[in-house]
Design a protein around this motif. Structure first.
Motif, PDB file in Angstrom:
ATOM      1  N   TYR A  79      10.052 -48.800  68.384  1.00  0.00           N
ATOM      2  CA  TYR A  79      10.598 -50.076  67.783  1.00  0.00           C
ATOM      3  C   TYR A  79       9.733 -50.180  66.173  1.00  0.00           C
ATOM      4  CZ  TYR A  79      13.513 -51.701  71.260  1.00  0.00           C
ATOM      5  OH  TYR A  79      14.852 -51.978  72.192  1.00  0.00           O
ATOM      6  N   LYS A  80       8.530 -49.779  66.482  1.00  0.00           N
ATOM      7  CA  LYS A  80       7.681 -50.035  65.133  1.00  0.00           C
ATOM      8  C   LYS A  80       8.066 -48.842  64.137  1.00  0.00           C
ATOM      9  CE  LYS A  80       3.669 -52.062  67.143  1.00  0.00           C
ATOM     10  NZ  LYS A  80       2.490 -52.284  67.463  1.00  0.00           N
ATOM     11  N   LYS A  81       8.038 -47.520  64.662  1.00  0.00           N
ATOM     12  CA  LYS A  81       8.746 -46.374  63.820  1.00  0.00           C
ATOM     13  C   LYS A  81       9.966 -46.584  63.042  1.00  0.00           C
ATOM     14  CE  LYS A  81       5.768 -42.776  65.874  1.00  0.00           C
ATOM     15  NZ  LYS A  81       5.562 -41.716  66.542  1.00  0.00           N
ATOM     16  N   CYS A  82      10.783 -47.185  64.091  1.00  0.00           N
ATOM     17  CA  CYS A  82      12.282 -47.325  63.500  1.00  0.00           C
ATOM     18  C   CYS A  82      12.249 -48.450  62.454  1.00  0.00           C
ATOM     19  CB  CYS A  82      13.132 -47.880  64.683  1.00  0.00           C
ATOM     20  SG  CYS A  82      13.517 -46.742  65.801  1.00  0.00           S
ATOM     21  N   ILE A  83      11.506 -49.550  62.591  1.00  0.00           N
ATOM     22  CA  ILE A  83      11.379 -50.709  61.776  1.00  0.00           C
ATOM     23  C   ILE A  83      10.659 -50.052  60.432  1.00  0.00           C
ATOM     24  CG2 ILE A  83      10.254 -52.698  61.107  1.00  0.00           C
ATOM     25  CD1 ILE A  83      10.402 -53.583  64.051  1.00  0.00           C
ATOM     26  N   LEU A  84       9.622 -49.218  60.328  1.00  0.00           N
ATOM     27  CA  LEU A  84       9.358 -48.761  59.222  1.00  0.00           C
ATOM     28  C   LEU A  84      10.065 -47.840  58.573  1.00  0.00           C
ATOM     29  CD1 LEU A  84       6.557 -48.575  57.726  1.00  0.00           C
ATOM     30  CD2 LEU A  84       6.042 -46.406  59.144  1.00  0.00           C
ATOM     31  N   LEU A 111      17.861 -53.972  66.848  1.00  0.00           N
ATOM     32  CA  LEU A 111      17.505 -52.690  67.694  1.00  0.00           C
ATOM     33  C   LEU A 111      17.378 -52.623  68.991  1.00  0.00           C
ATOM     34  CD1 LEU A 111      14.813 -51.139  65.403  1.00  0.00           C
ATOM     35  CD2 LEU A 111      17.086 -49.991  65.660  1.00  0.00           C
ATOM     36  N   ARG A 112      16.876 -54.047  69.540  1.00  0.00           N
ATOM     37  CA  ARG A 112      16.915 -54.095  71.079  1.00  0.00           C
ATOM     38  C   ARG A 112      18.335 -54.309  71.504  1.00  0.00           C
ATOM     39  NH1 ARG A 112      12.154 -57.983  72.820  1.00  0.00           N
ATOM     40  NH2 ARG A 112      12.955 -57.435  74.719  1.00  0.00           N
ATOM     41  N   LEU A 166      14.874 -41.030  62.627  1.00  0.00           N
ATOM     42  CA  LEU A 166      15.490 -40.232  61.721  1.00  0.00           C
ATOM     43  C   LEU A 166      17.076 -40.303  61.841  1.00  0.00           C
ATOM     44  CD1 LEU A 166      13.193 -37.167  61.741  1.00  0.00           C
ATOM     45  CD2 LEU A 166      13.511 -38.824  59.873  1.00  0.00           C
ATOM     46  N   ASN A 167      17.442 -40.875  63.195  1.00  0.00           N
ATOM     47  CA  ASN A 167      18.922 -41.092  63.424  1.00  0.00           C
ATOM     48  C   ASN A 167      19.533 -42.276  63.035  1.00  0.00           C
ATOM     49  OD1 ASN A 167      21.512 -40.002  64.227  1.00  0.00           O
ATOM     50  ND2 ASN A 167      21.311 -40.965  66.094  1.00  0.00           N
TER      51      ASN A 167
END
Length: 141
Positions: free
Chosen positions: A48-53, A21-22, A100-101
Motif C-alpha cells: 500500500y505504501k508504494k501504491c499511495i506514493l 485500496l483495501r 504502475l497499474n
C-alpha cells in the motif's frame, strides 16, 4: 498545534487512499475468487505504501493534491482491469495491485470503462513492464 493539524491532515489523506485500496482488494477477491480475501495484503504481495506514493505523485503531476483529486470526483483505476487477472493466485494479485497499474481516472469515465480494455488503454499498457501483465494477457500488439 498547527504542525499537529498538518500531520493529521497528511495521515488522513494517506488513510483515505489506503482505505480505498483495501476496499478494492477486498471487493475484487470477494467477487472474483472462490474463498474471498483470506490473507493479509502483504501475503498477496500488495504494498500500500508504494501504491499511495505513486498515486500522490500522479496527483501532483496533475497539479493537485490527493484530497483535491477526490473532491473533483476522481477514482483509483486499474489500467489493466482486475478481471484480466486470475486473483486465485497470489502473484496475479500482486501484479494487479502493482502501483504502475494504478492511476486516477474521472469517476464517470471509470464507471463507463468498467472492466473493459479500451483502445487508449492498450497504448498505455504497452508502456508498462510486462512483469505486471496478467497471465491471460500474453502480449499487447
Amino acid at each position: 498545534m498547527a504542525r499537529r493539524r498538518e500531520l493529521d491532515n497528511i495521515r488522513s489523506k494517506k488513510d483515505s487512499i489506503k482505505k480505498s485500496l483495501r476496499t478494492l482488494l477486498y471487493n475484487a477477491l470477494s467477487r472474483y475468487t472462490d474463498k474471498g480475501k483470506v490473507h493479509t495484503s502483504s501475503k498477496y504481495g500488495v504494498d500500500y505504501k508504494k501504491c499511495i506514493l505513486k498515486l500522490e505523485e500522479d496527483a501532483q503531476s496533475y497539479g493537485y493534491t490527493v484530497k483535491e483529486m477526490r473532491e473533483m470526483n476522481y477514482h483509483i483505476d486499474h489500467i489493466i482491469p482486475m478481471t484480466e487477472y486470475n486473483l486465485e493466485k497470489k502473484k496475479e494479485v500482486a501484479r494487479c495491485f502493482n502501483p504502475l497499474n494504478l492511476r486516477w481516472l474521472p469517476a464517470k469515465e471509470n464507471i463507463i470503462k468498467g472492466n473493459h480494455l479500451r483502445p487508449q488503454d492498450l497504448e498505455i499498457i504497452k508502456t508498462l513492464p510486462k512483469e505486471i501483465y496478467p497471465q491471460s494477457l500474453k502480449e499487447i500488439k
